[in-house]
Motif scaffolding. Structure first.
Motif, PDB file in Angstrom:
ATOM      1  N   VAL A 170       0.853  -1.183   0.000  1.00  0.00           N
ATOM      2  CA  VAL A 170       0.000   0.000   0.000  1.00  0.00           C
ATOM      3  C   VAL A 170       0.890   1.235   0.000  1.00  0.00           C
ATOM      4  CG1 VAL A 170      -2.050  -1.010   1.049  1.00  0.00           C
ATOM      5  CG2 VAL A 170      -0.203  -0.176   2.501  1.00  0.00           C
ATOM      6  N   SER A 171       0.350   2.340  -0.479  1.00  0.00           N
ATOM      7  CA  SER A 171       1.116   3.579  -0.559  1.00  0.00           C
ATOM      8  C   SER A 171       1.063   4.349   0.743  1.00  0.00           C
ATOM      9  CB  SER A 171       0.562   4.455  -1.687  1.00  0.00           C
ATOM     10  OG  SER A 171      -0.751   4.906  -1.359  1.00  0.00           O
ATOM     11  N   GLU A 182       0.032   7.319   1.021  1.00  0.00           N
ATOM     12  CA  GLU A 182      -1.249   8.029   1.027  1.00  0.00           C
ATOM     13  C   GLU A 182      -2.366   7.149   1.572  1.00  0.00           C
ATOM     14  OE1 GLU A 182       1.610   9.975  -1.356  1.00  0.00           O
ATOM     15  OE2 GLU A 182       0.848   7.915  -1.572  1.00  0.00           O
ATOM     16  N   GLN A 183      -2.335   5.869   1.273  1.00  0.00           N
ATOM     17  CA  GLN A 183      -3.355   4.947   1.774  1.00  0.00           C
ATOM     18  C   GLN A 183      -3.223   4.696   3.274  1.00  0.00           C
ATOM     19  OE1 GLN A 183      -2.299   1.993  -1.446  1.00  0.00           O
ATOM     20  NE2 GLN A 183      -4.514   1.614  -1.353  1.00  0.00           N
ATOM     21  N   ASP A 212      -7.734   1.751   8.781  1.00  0.00           N
ATOM     22  CA  ASP A 212      -8.479   0.700   8.103  1.00  0.00           C
ATOM     23  C   ASP A 212      -7.739  -0.616   8.362  1.00  0.00           C
ATOM     24  OD1 ASP A 212      -9.616  -1.114   6.368  1.00  0.00           O
ATOM     25  OD2 ASP A 212      -9.528   0.175   4.608  1.00  0.00           O
ATOM     26  N   LEU A 246      -5.963  -2.939   5.971  1.00  0.00           N
ATOM     27  CA  LEU A 246      -4.686  -2.513   5.398  1.00  0.00           C
ATOM     28  C   LEU A 246      -3.521  -2.664   6.368  1.00  0.00           C
ATOM     29  CD1 LEU A 246      -5.761   0.830   3.641  1.00  0.00           C
ATOM     30  CD2 LEU A 246      -5.602  -1.461   2.622  1.00  0.00           C
ATOM     31  N   ASP A 254      -2.485   7.050   5.555  1.00  0.00           N
ATOM     32  CA  ASP A 254      -2.556   8.338   6.255  1.00  0.00           C
ATOM     33  C   ASP A 254      -3.622   8.277   7.351  1.00  0.00           C
ATOM     34  OD1 ASP A 254      -2.341  10.929   7.054  1.00  0.00           O
ATOM     35  OD2 ASP A 254      -3.340  11.787   5.295  1.00  0.00           O
ATOM     36  N   TYR A 255      -3.241   7.665   8.475  1.00  0.00           N
ATOM     37  CA  TYR A 255      -4.122   7.572   9.638  1.00  0.00           C
ATOM     38  C   TYR A 255      -3.379   8.116  10.861  1.00  0.00           C
ATOM     39  CZ  TYR A 255      -7.039   4.599   6.713  1.00  0.00           C
ATOM     40  OH  TYR A 255      -7.840   4.116   5.702  1.00  0.00           O
TER      41      TYR A 255
END
Length: 401
Positions: free
Chosen positions: A205-206, A208-209, A218, A221, A211-212
């Protein structure tokens, strides 16, 4: 999803471990392993006491943060660690990981991670992956991937009446599954062939994905023990598990397990590669593991809902009362044989011990072994006490005393 019918009772009883927060989110926060202040029962306030002896010598009594690479939050029961991005050499897919332990003593001191010399003995077949650093310092892993998309499921053994034998669970499914070659252990061939404990927290995953930074991630992920993850800042915050080591209350991080049931209970990655680490030998020559001691039928909370200061074990944990409060063997500053790979020894109080009122919270390895020797604790169902064959990757983080 696995069910009770798909595994024998023996397998279920001998393959278990539980995270502090897997079933403890509704538990009373007063159930705390942290020691009380020395001013209790004294005629002076706590401010009159000097610094704990551990500030002078870490082996002495007092708090010691053992995994120093991160920021510990005792109240929240979390640690914020450096987040690293590597890649799978063959495909270039991103591997997001943390570092908790290494066989390199000098690097351990420099990075503030745990020195675990015994991990050198884990270098067997799938148990240790190979990696190398590229020209820009990125770590390239030769093999091993993790699917974080499964939903973690744990259903207590008696869903209608969880106070009546909730362990073993009736159904379970790990929330993250490694491929057949995945292990958190990595031998870096460009760093003196030293072995590092590098558990994965996200895969393919990137940034950006992921960004928590300030929100709940999530979990399809990321690792189920992640609280926040922030690639922009290069950090990840992870939940910790309370327990004991030689009567000292501790916090540790749970990341991987070699079987599906402990992985599901722990909120850990099912890591098949760890099955190639030998168990049952504990502190003997060439052993890569230390022992962790859990209990099936330890004390539970009182029927009136009040916290029982003797509470411990999987019956209690699966009933939503809090962590099982397992007992670890040697940790740094207490012993010289630390390993983050813990070989689960699962005990059951005998009916004779229950009838005599002996059942209580245990916090020290040799206290437990003495009760086993006296026949008051056996393996599940009266079986021979010892290794269950299950390994849980639990790097030590903090010692309270």
């Amino acid at each position: 999803m696995k069910t009770l019918s798909s595994l024998s009772l023996t397998t279920l009883f001998t393959a278990t471990m539980l995270s502090s927060l897997t079933f403890a989110q509704e538990a009373d926060t007063d159930d705390d392993v942290r020691p009380s202040p020395p001013s209790i029962g004294a005629d002076v306030p706590v401010t009159y006491f000097g610094p704990p002896p551990s500030t002078v010598e870490p082996e002495l009594i007092g708090p010691v943060q053992l995994l120093r690479s991160g920021e510990l939050d005792e109240d929240a029961g979390t640690i914020t660690l450096p987040l690293y991005e590597g890649r799978l050499k063959e495909t270039g897919e991103s591997i997001w990981y943390i570092i908790t332990d290494t066989t390199d003593a000098d690097v351990a001191k420099a990075l503030g991670v745990n020195h675990a010399a015994k991990l050198a003995f884990a270098d067997n077949i799938r148990a240790v992956r190979i990696a190398e650093t590229s020209f820009d310092g990125t770590l390239e892993f030769h093999w091993g991937s993790v699917d974080f998309s499964p939903e973690r499921i744990v259903t207590p053994g008696n869903a209608e009446n969880p106070d009546d034998n909730p362990f073993p669970p009736a159904a379970f499914q790990p929330g993250a599954v490694g491929d057949e070659l995945y292990s958190p252990l990595v031998k870096i061939i460009t760093a003196g062939d030293h072995i590092y404990n590098a558990p994965m927290v996200a895969y393919n995953v990137s940034a950006e994905q992921l960004d928590y930074c300030d929100t709940t991630p999530d979990y399809s992920l990321v690792h189920d023990q992640v609280v926040n993850i922030c690639p922009e800042e290069g950090t990840v915050t992870m939940r910790l598990t309370p327990g004991f080591s030689f009567a000292k209350p501790v916090l540790y991080l749970t990341t991987d397990a070699n079987n599906e049931l402990p992985a599901a209970l722990e909120g850990a990655i099912f890591a098949p590669g760890l099955r190639d680490v030998a168990v049952g030998s504990d502190d003997s020559l060439f052993s890569a593991v230390e022992r962790i001691f859990g209990f099936t039928n330890g004390p539970t909370n009182h029927v009136d809902g009040q916290i029982n200061p003797q509470r411990q074990g999987f019956f209690s944990a699966l009933s939503g009362e809090g962590a099982p409060l397992n007992v670890l063997g040697g940790i740094p500053t207490v012993a010289t044989d630390y390993s983050p790979l813990w070989d689960l020894n699962l005990g059951e109080w005998t009916q004779d011990a229950v009838d005599r009122g002996y059942v209580s919270r245990l916090t020290e390895e040799f206290q437990i072994l003495g009760l086993v020797e006296r026949g008051l604790i056996t393996g599940p169902g009266g079986s021979l006490y010892g290794s269950t064959g299950n390994i849980i990757n639990c790097p030590i983080v903090h010692r309270f005393l």
